[in-house]
Design a protein around this motif. Structure first.
Motif, PDB file in Angstrom:
ATOM      1  N   GLU A  32       0.834  -1.211   0.000  1.00 54.40           N
ATOM      2  CA  GLU A  32       0.000   0.000   0.000  1.00 54.40           C
ATOM      3  C   GLU A  32       0.867   1.260   0.000  1.00 54.40           C
ATOM      4  O   GLU A  32       0.573   2.231  -0.700  1.00 54.40           O
ATOM      5  CB  GLU A  32      -0.865   0.037   1.259  1.00 54.40           C
ATOM      6  CG  GLU A  32      -2.096  -0.815   1.222  1.00 54.40           C
ATOM      7  CD  GLU A  32      -2.859  -0.656   2.528  1.00 54.40           C
ATOM      8  OE1 GLU A  32      -3.803   0.128   2.543  1.00 54.40           O
ATOM      9  OE2 GLU A  32      -2.457  -1.289   3.528  1.00 54.40           O
ATOM     10  N   ILE A  33       1.919   1.225   0.814  1.00 53.07           N
ATOM     11  CA  ILE A  33       2.814   2.389   0.886  1.00 53.07           C
ATOM     12  C   ILE A  33       3.481   2.586  -0.474  1.00 53.07           C
ATOM     13  O   ILE A  33       3.572   3.700  -1.000  1.00 53.07           O
ATOM     14  CB  ILE A  33       3.875   2.192   2.002  1.00 53.07           C
ATOM     15  CG1 ILE A  33       3.178   2.103   3.365  1.00 53.07           C
ATOM     16  CG2 ILE A  33       4.909   3.303   1.987  1.00 53.07           C
ATOM     17  CD1 ILE A  33       4.074   1.661   4.510  1.00 53.07           C
ATOM     18  N   TYR A  34       3.906   1.492  -1.061  1.00 49.70           N
ATOM     19  CA  TYR A  34       4.552   1.542  -2.381  1.00 49.70           C
ATOM     20  C   TYR A  34       3.628   2.192  -3.420  1.00 49.70           C
ATOM     21  O   TYR A  34       4.054   3.037  -4.211  1.00 49.70           O
ATOM     22  CB  TYR A  34       4.923   0.113  -2.793  1.00 49.70           C
ATOM     23  CG  TYR A  34       5.498   0.013  -4.185  1.00 49.70           C
ATOM     24  CD1 TYR A  34       6.857   0.227  -4.411  1.00 49.70           C
ATOM     25  CD2 TYR A  34       4.680  -0.279  -5.270  1.00 49.70           C
ATOM     26  CE1 TYR A  34       7.382   0.144  -5.688  1.00 49.70           C
ATOM     27  CE2 TYR A  34       5.200  -0.358  -6.547  1.00 49.70           C
ATOM     28  CZ  TYR A  34       6.552  -0.156  -6.756  1.00 49.70           C
ATOM     29  OH  TYR A  34       7.068  -0.228  -8.030  1.00 49.70           O
ATOM     30  N   ASP A  35       2.362   1.810  -3.397  1.00 44.73           N
ATOM     31  CA  ASP A  35       1.422   2.363  -4.385  1.00 44.73           C
ATOM     32  C   ASP A  35       1.230   3.871  -4.193  1.00 44.73           C
ATOM     33  O   ASP A  35       1.127   4.617  -5.161  1.00 44.73           O
ATOM     34  CB  ASP A  35       0.065   1.654  -4.293  1.00 44.73           C
ATOM     35  CG  ASP A  35       0.137   0.225  -4.842  1.00 44.73           C
ATOM     36  OD1 ASP A  35       1.102  -0.079  -5.573  1.00 44.73           O
ATOM     37  OD2 ASP A  35      -0.761  -0.580  -4.530  1.00 44.73           O
ATOM     38  N   ILE A  36       1.207   4.309  -2.942  1.00 44.47           N
ATOM     39  CA  ILE A  36       1.068   5.755  -2.688  1.00 44.47           C
ATOM     40  C   ILE A  36       2.326   6.489  -3.179  1.00 44.47           C
ATOM     41  O   ILE A  36       2.258   7.581  -3.722  1.00 44.47           O
ATOM     42  CB  ILE A  36       0.791   6.032  -1.183  1.00 44.47           C
ATOM     43  CG1 ILE A  36      -0.513   5.335  -0.763  1.00 44.47           C
ATOM     44  CG2 ILE A  36       0.698   7.526  -0.906  1.00 44.47           C
ATOM     45  CD1 ILE A  36      -0.790   5.359   0.738  1.00 44.47           C
ATOM     46  N   GLU A  37       3.488   5.858  -2.996  1.00 47.46           N
ATOM     47  CA  GLU A  37       4.743   6.472  -3.474  1.00 47.46           C
ATOM     48  C   GLU A  37       4.718   6.691  -4.986  1.00 47.46           C
ATOM     49  O   GLU A  37       5.221   7.699  -5.494  1.00 47.46           O
ATOM     50  CB  GLU A  37       5.938   5.559  -3.149  1.00 47.46           C
ATOM     51  CG  GLU A  37       6.310   5.526  -1.684  1.00 47.46           C
ATOM     52  CD  GLU A  37       7.276   4.387  -1.356  1.00 47.46           C
ATOM     53  OE1 GLU A  37       7.455   3.477  -2.193  1.00 47.46           O
ATOM     54  OE2 GLU A  37       7.848   4.415  -0.258  1.00 47.46           O
ATOM     55  N   GLN A  38       4.148   5.722  -5.701  1.00 47.89           N
ATOM     56  CA  GLN A  38       4.118   5.852  -7.169  1.00 47.89           C
ATOM     57  C   GLN A  38       3.402   7.135  -7.572  1.00 47.89           C
ATOM     58  O   GLN A  38       3.792   7.809  -8.509  1.00 47.89           O
ATOM     59  CB  GLN A  38       3.411   4.646  -7.800  1.00 47.89           C
ATOM     60  CG  GLN A  38       4.185   3.353  -7.704  1.00 47.89           C
ATOM     61  CD  GLN A  38       5.552   3.452  -8.355  1.00 47.89           C
ATOM     62  OE1 GLN A  38       5.671   3.773  -9.531  1.00 47.89           O
ATOM     63  NE2 GLN A  38       6.597   3.198  -7.597  1.00 47.89           N
ATOM     64  N   GLU A  39       2.364   7.445  -6.831  1.00 42.85           N
ATOM     65  CA  GLU A  39       1.556   8.616  -7.143  1.00 42.85           C
ATOM     66  C   GLU A  39       2.195   9.895  -6.599  1.00 42.85           C
ATOM     67  O   GLU A  39       2.373  10.870  -7.308  1.00 42.85           O
ATOM     68  CB  GLU A  39       0.206   8.366  -6.466  1.00 42.85           C
ATOM     69  CG  GLU A  39      -0.904   9.244  -6.870  1.00 42.85           C
ATOM     70  CD  GLU A  39      -2.101   8.948  -5.976  1.00 42.85           C
ATOM     71  OE1 GLU A  39      -2.692   9.910  -5.508  1.00 42.85           O
ATOM     72  OE2 GLU A  39      -2.418   7.749  -5.723  1.00 42.85           O
ATOM     73  N   LYS A  40       2.557   9.865  -5.309  1.00 49.64           N
ATOM     74  CA  LYS A  40       2.941  11.104  -4.631  1.00 49.64           C
ATOM     75  C   LYS A  40       4.420  11.447  -4.780  1.00 49.64           C
ATOM     76  O   LYS A  40       4.822  12.580  -4.539  1.00 49.64           O
ATOM     77  CB  LYS A  40       2.579  11.016  -3.141  1.00 49.64           C
ATOM     78  CG  LYS A  40       1.089  11.145  -2.920  1.00 49.64           C
ATOM     79  CD  LYS A  40       0.770  11.083  -1.449  1.00 49.64           C
ATOM     80  CE  LYS A  40      -0.632  11.501  -1.178  1.00 49.64           C
ATOM     81  NZ  LYS A  40      -0.792  12.966  -1.123  1.00 49.64           N
ATOM     82  N   ILE A  41       5.237  10.458  -5.109  1.00 49.59           N
ATOM     83  CA  ILE A  41       6.658  10.751  -5.316  1.00 49.59           C
ATOM     84  C   ILE A  41       6.985  10.634  -6.807  1.00 49.59           C
ATOM     85  O   ILE A  41       7.289  11.622  -7.464  1.00 49.59           O
ATOM     86  CB  ILE A  41       7.549   9.825  -4.453  1.00 49.59           C
ATOM     87  CG1 ILE A  41       7.277  10.108  -2.966  1.00 49.59           C
ATOM     88  CG2 ILE A  41       9.023  10.034  -4.788  1.00 49.59           C
ATOM     89  CD1 ILE A  41       8.041   9.254  -1.983  1.00 49.59           C
TER      90      ILE A  41
END
Ligand code: FES
Ligand code: FE
Length: 461
Positions: A32-41
């Motif tokens: 889940e954290i990885y998926d948010i990183e794809q978007e926000k970073i």
């Protein structure tokens, strides 16, 4: 509590303890954290895709990745560099499946839609019958374009079309990066296509280490202090290696980091004189930056400010990172015959899932580096760094273990700790900007890396 909530109710802000300088280990493996990183970073900030010398001719292109998105980096008919999403707007096929090539027309192999080398839509077979004869305007059918900036020949791109410029993103650290990428008049060039290999690790294990973690060198790479040119009888802590690593570290609120290493000991060995007896020019000619000869030092007096020249002759940046997934190694390496040969390398760690990264390693030379020296630099870089390198096979052994530790039911709740702090301030007389601390390498720069990660991950959507 800020940032999105994960399925178990944890807020992103729960993952980082700003006061204790700790990060929950689960951050290194959680999907889940990885998926948010794809978007926000990876969907928001400037990313390094390569060097323009990889696509020197009109029509040249190469396939690269911005996060998990495949992109085409191409040079158009006018010579300008573009970055486009490698996704066909018809039905999602990859436009190019080649790693690199040359064409002025990119044609989708599925139904034949065609695009110019700047991403604009060119046409499609049976266009008159397409979409009931109501084909949208050409301007709506081109490839999605990223914003591009070339800096020192390096190709950078972002999906954040109206966001900060690359210069703003680099901030104070640009003053130091200019010494690496913009110091010669003709500039750098790649010594061939980059090496690439997959490592079963989360991209952040390599990303945060790249924020100038020199601390591990004495332990993980201890062989450097036990053999060859850095060895001594004093044991690893007191070895030549530890002395060679003294310098200053530059941290950045945007997670960039640089380790500036004192050249005094090398200059004494080369000249037999105390550096304080020598002028800036004498020091630069005695020990030119990696890839440059004594004669090539002339360029520096045109490209650099007097303050930058002073730092280049004293404690030049040699290793460090650019947020989120880049490390540079512009090293001055002593040889058995007493001379010094440089290595110039740049890596990116491209995320390929929560426990997989692609290590990309470019080896550079200056365009003007004499051929014999180029050959020596390439050989040395291949032996030390990247796929075959002795140093980075150590590093890439730790990253998968950390990723696995982060999966354990107990392990995922332990923390990464960044509490070795400098607070020593700049070396006396230091003319450069930024957050600078003198001494042996500690945790500060990596902590700044994590603070920026936190800032991006908890930012408003
Ligand atoms: Fe590309 Fe149809 S998916 S032309
Ligand atoms: Fe290392």
């Amino acid at each position: 509590k800020t940032g999105r909530r994960l399925a178990d109710g944890t807020a992103i802000s729960d993952l980082v303890d700003l006061e204790m300088r700790e990060v929950k280990l689960r951050t290194l493996s959680d999907r889940e954290i990885y998926d948010i990183e794809q978007e926000k970073i990876f969907g928001k900030i400037w990313l390094l895709l390569g060097h323009e010398s990889e696509i020197p001719n009109k029509g040249d292109f190469m396939q690269r990745h911005m996060g998990e998105d495949s992109v085409i980096v191409s040079r158009d008919r006018k010579g300008e560099v573009h970055v486009m999403l490698n996704v066909c707007p018809h039905r999602g096929m990859k436009i190019t499946t080649h790693e690199s090539g040359n064409t002025n027309v990119h044609t989708c192999i599925y139904h034949g839609w065609a695009f110019k080398s700047d991403g604009d839509f060119l046409g499609s077979p049976v266009a008159d019958q397409c979409m009931h004869g109501k084909m949208r305007g050409k301007e709506e059918l081109g490839l999605t374009k990223a914003r591009v900036t070339l800096y020192g020949g390096l190709v950078w791109a972002t999906w954040n079309i109206n966001g900060p410029s690359l210069e703003e993103f680099l901030g104070d650290t640009k003053w130091y990066y200019d010494m690496l990428y913009c110091r010669s008049k003709k500039g750098l060039e790649v010594a061939g296509p980059p090496q690439r290999f997959i490592i079963r690790a989360n991209w952040k294990t390599a990303g945060e280490q790249s924020a100038a973690d020199g601390y591990h060198t004495l332990t993980l790479h201890r062989w450097l202090g036990e053999m060859g040119n850095y060895s001594s009888d004093e044991g690893t802590q007191g070895s030549e290696l530890a002395k060679e690593m003294l310098g200053a570290e530059v941290s950045s609120p945007h997670g960039h980091a640089l380790r500036c290493i004192d050249l005094a000991r090398k200059i004494v060995k080369l000249t037999g004189k105390d550096p304080s007896e020598l002028s800036v020019e004498e020091k630069l000619r005695a020990l030119p930056p990696p890839g440059m000869t004594s004669e090539m030092v002339d360029d520096l007096f045109e490209t650099m400010t007097p303050e930058q020249l002073e730092v280049m002759a004293w404690m030049p940046p040699q290793v460090g990172g650019m947020f989120p997934n880049i490390i540079f190694e512009f090293l001055y390496l002593p040889q058995p015959d007493g001379t010094v040969v440089g290595s110039l390398a740049l890596h990116t760690y491209v995320p390929k899932g929560p426990d997989k990264l692609e290590f990309t390693n470019w080896i550079f030379v200056e365009r003007d580096t004499p051929p014999e020296l180029k050959e020596q630099m390439i050989q040395q870089s291949v032996q030390l760094l990247g796929t075959s390198g002795m140093v980075e096979s150590d590093d890439s052994d730790t990253w998968p273990h950390m990723t696995l530790s982060a999966k354990g039911a107990q392990g995922r709740n332990s923390t990464l700790k960044y509490q070795a702090i400098y607070e020593t301030g700049k070396p006396e007389g230091w003319p450069g900007p930024g957050i600078v601390n003198e001494g042996f390498t500690k945790d500060d720069t990596q902590w700044h890396w994590w603070k920026y990660w936190y800032e991006l991950m908890t930012a408003e959507d």
